[in-house]
Design a protein around this motif. Structure first.
Motif, PDB file in Angstrom:
ATOM      1  N   THR A 345       3.435   1.426  10.619  1.00 35.77           N
ATOM      2  CA  THR A 345       4.007   1.052   9.325  1.00 35.77           C
ATOM      3  C   THR A 345       2.972   0.351   8.448  1.00 35.77           C
ATOM      4  O   THR A 345       2.872   0.627   7.238  1.00 35.77           O
ATOM      5  CB  THR A 345       5.227   0.142   9.535  1.00 35.77           C
ATOM      6  N   ALA A 346       2.184  -0.532   9.028  1.00 33.58           N
ATOM      7  CA  ALA A 346       1.144  -1.213   8.255  1.00 33.58           C
ATOM      8  C   ALA A 346       0.134  -0.208   7.715  1.00 33.58           C
ATOM      9  O   ALA A 346      -0.289  -0.284   6.540  1.00 33.58           O
ATOM     10  CB  ALA A 346       0.454  -2.256   9.121  1.00 33.58           C
ATOM     11  N   PHE A 347      -0.267   0.743   8.545  1.00 26.97           N
ATOM     12  CA  PHE A 347      -1.204   1.765   8.087  1.00 26.97           C
ATOM     13  C   PHE A 347      -0.609   2.577   6.946  1.00 26.97           C
ATOM     14  O   PHE A 347      -1.284   2.860   5.940  1.00 26.97           O
ATOM     15  CB  PHE A 347      -1.584   2.670   9.261  1.00 26.97           C
ATOM     16  N   ARG A 348       0.665   2.999   7.098  1.00 20.48           N
ATOM     17  CA  ARG A 348       1.284   3.829   6.071  1.00 20.48           C
ATOM     18  C   ARG A 348       1.427   3.085   4.742  1.00 20.48           C
ATOM     19  O   ARG A 348       1.322   3.686   3.670  1.00 20.48           O
ATOM     20  CB  ARG A 348       2.659   4.301   6.548  1.00 20.48           C
ATOM     21  N   VAL A 349       1.686   1.792   4.795  1.00 18.02           N
ATOM     22  CA  VAL A 349       1.797   1.023   3.555  1.00 18.02           C
ATOM     23  C   VAL A 349       0.463   1.038   2.808  1.00 18.02           C
ATOM     24  O   VAL A 349       0.400   1.290   1.589  1.00 18.02           O
ATOM     25  CB  VAL A 349       2.249  -0.417   3.864  1.00 18.02           C
ATOM     26  N   VAL A 350      -0.642   0.782   3.541  1.00 10.55           N
ATOM     27  CA  VAL A 350      -1.964   0.801   2.901  1.00 10.55           C
ATOM     28  C   VAL A 350      -2.286   2.208   2.402  1.00 10.55           C
ATOM     29  O   VAL A 350      -2.799   2.391   1.286  1.00 10.55           O
ATOM     30  CB  VAL A 350      -3.035   0.309   3.890  1.00 10.55           C
ATOM     31  N   GLN A 351      -1.971   3.210   3.215  1.00 10.12           N
ATOM     32  CA  GLN A 351      -2.265   4.596   2.834  1.00 10.12           C
ATOM     33  C   GLN A 351      -1.525   4.991   1.556  1.00 10.12           C
ATOM     34  O   GLN A 351      -2.110   5.562   0.630  1.00 10.12           O
ATOM     35  CB  GLN A 351      -1.871   5.527   3.981  1.00 10.12           C
ATOM     36  N   GLU A 352      -0.223   4.699   1.512  1.00 12.26           N
ATOM     37  CA  GLU A 352       0.560   5.084   0.347  1.00 12.26           C
ATOM     38  C   GLU A 352       0.140   4.304  -0.889  1.00 12.26           C
ATOM     39  O   GLU A 352       0.137   4.840  -2.008  1.00 12.26           O
ATOM     40  CB  GLU A 352       2.048   4.863   0.626  1.00 12.26           C
ATOM     41  N   ALA A 353      -0.232   3.033  -0.703  1.00 10.76           N
ATOM     42  CA  ALA A 353      -0.690   2.246  -1.851  1.00 10.76           C
ATOM     43  C   ALA A 353      -1.983   2.833  -2.423  1.00 10.76           C
ATOM     44  O   ALA A 353      -2.144   2.930  -3.652  1.00 10.76           O
ATOM     45  CB  ALA A 353      -0.895   0.794  -1.438  1.00 10.76           C
ATOM     46  N   LEU A 354      -2.908   3.240  -1.549  1.00  9.89           N
ATOM     47  CA  LEU A 354      -4.139   3.865  -2.033  1.00  9.89           C
ATOM     48  C   LEU A 354      -3.850   5.213  -2.692  1.00  9.89           C
ATOM     49  O   LEU A 354      -4.486   5.580  -3.690  1.00  9.89           O
ATOM     50  CB  LEU A 354      -5.118   4.045  -0.862  1.00  9.89           C
TER      51      LEU A 354
END
Length: 442
Positions: A345-354
């Motif tokens: 989930t932490a990875f996906r949040v950063v990925q989607e924000a980028l």
């Protein structure tokens, strides 16, 4: 006789009723018994009238009036028994008495009334039997040693006429009530099972909906970021193809790498979905809802275990840098492993924000912060105002508007906090905090 109403039997089938009879067979039976009772009462009434010296026609009239009353036994059993008691002194209505007492005992009449009428019938039969036997004994001039003969025989006769139909009626009535109770319980159980089946189907439908939403979110996260980078690189490739061939070759290689990575992630996800049920099963042995729910749960668990983690954030940032975006990464606290769902989930949040920066703020500077705390892990992606001069021409990206919704759903599902919104400088900020859960090495 004409039908007068409708009735539903135990199976729920609507049938026509005949007066107070639910079936024609019951009406035919009662009419037949009433006919036999009438013939018996007429015969006994004629003999009794002849014996006591009254007109035979009067005895026949009593028989014609009393015998047909038996046809009312299902509707008014008390009246039938009272008539049978009333004609007992005329020594008629034995069938009327037996069938009337049986019907009364099997009905829903209170027990005290049944006992009272049965006692009255027994007493009347006992008295008449005693008197008749006493007369027969006197006329036969039996010896004096037979003093107990008359009362004993009278008691046996009265008991034989009264007790068996009463006892049989009580048994049949109790059995009927038991069957009705069991039928009601079976109907209630069937309704409960139907309700449970409906609830199970609702839960299965809810699970399928949740799984479809999860799959859509995963597909969005996997595809949107990779394709966004590919579009940016393709736009840059188009811009420098003639001016800077070496850079164009580099951008083409990056586009190919991004495409291969996207295909690999999609292939892995589809493979998990195909094998998520744990192996082949017989369609006849497991309900579809159960299979779908089990497959969805297994697929979700496998996807989480095989998904990305916080260790991949640096590669994620580097991929954005390769497109020309200025991205800074700051990590606070001691790096450690978390539960797989926290890491993903932490990875996906950063990925989607980028990905959103690529879509909506081309050329903006980006700051990515990760903070490892005692009870939580926090992440923040903040970009400045868009810089049109720094964006590659032709790199405009469509947006479905589901990115922030997906991030919020992921974070809230794990009990975290999600905040997003514009900044005072014209940029945008995405922040999330997830509660700490130890991973395999935590």
């Amino acid at each position: 006789m004409t039908a007068t109403g409708a009735h539903q039997d135990g199976t729920g089938t609507t049938t026509r009723t005949w007066l107070w009879w639910e079936r024609r067979r019951s009406a035919a039976l009662d009419m037949g018994l009433a006919l036999l009772s009438t013939l018996e009462c007429v015969g006994e009434g004629a003999r009794t009238a002849e014996r006591i010296g009254i007109p035979i026609s009067l005895g026949i009239l009593f028989g014609l009036l009393a015998g047909p009353v038996l046809v009312l036994r299902r509707r008014w059993p008390i009246a039938v028994v009272l008539v049978s008691i009333a004609v007992t002194p005329l020594e008629m209505g034995y069938l009327l008495t037996i069938v009337g007492l049986y019907t009364l005992a099997a009905s829903e009449v209170p027990r005290r009334i049944i006992a009272t009428l049965a006692g009255m019938s027994l007493t009347a039969t006992l008295i008449i039997s005693f008197v008749r036997l006493h007369q027969d004994v006197q006329s036969a001039e039996l010896v004096a040693g037979s003093i107990w003969y008359v009362p004993v025989i009278a008691a046996m006769v009265s008991a034989a006429i009264t007790l068996p139909p009463v006892l049989l009626g009580l048994y049949i009535g109790a059995r009927r009530r038991l069957m009705e109770s069991l039928r009601e319980r079976a109907d209630s159980l069937e309704q409960e099972l139907s309700l449970l089946a409906d609830r199970a189907e609702q839960r299965a439908e809810w699970a399928r909906t949740e799984e479809r939403t999860r799959i859509a979110r995963e597909m969005h996260d996997v595809v949107a970021h990779r394709v966004s980078l590919m579009v940016v690189h393709a736009a840059a490739l188009q811009a420098v193809a003639l001016k800077d061939p070496p850079k164009a070759v580099k951008n083409a290689a990056l586009v190919g790498d991004m495409g291969r990575q996207a295909l690999t992630e999609l292939r892995e996800m589809l493979g998990v979905l195909r094998t998520g049920d744990g192996g082949p099963r017989s369609a006849a042995s497991v309900p579809l809802a159960a299979v779908g729910a089990a497959a969805a749960a297994a697929a979700a668990a496998a996807a989480v275990q095989d998904g990305p983690s916080l260790a991949d954030v640096e590669d994620l940032v580097e991929q954005s840098r390769q497109t020309g975006m200025v991205v800074e990464l700051a990590v606070q606290g001691e790096t450690r492993e978390y539960a797989p769902e926290i890491e993903q989930t932490a990875f996906r949040v950063v990925q989607e924000a980028l990905t959103n920066v690529h879509k909506h703020a081309a050329g903006a500077k980006v700051m990515v912060r990760l903070a490892h705390r005692d009870a939580e892990v926090a992440m923040q992606v903040e970009n400045g105002a868009p810089d049109a001069a720094g964006a590659a021409p032709g790199a405009a990206l469509p947006s479905g508007g589901n990115g922030l919704v997906g991030m919020r759903e992921r974070v809230l599902a794990l009990g975290g906090v999600f905040v997003s919104g514009p900044t005072d400088t014209g940029g945008f900020r995405v922040s999330a905090v997830l509660p700490h859960r130890d991973g395999p090495g935590g």
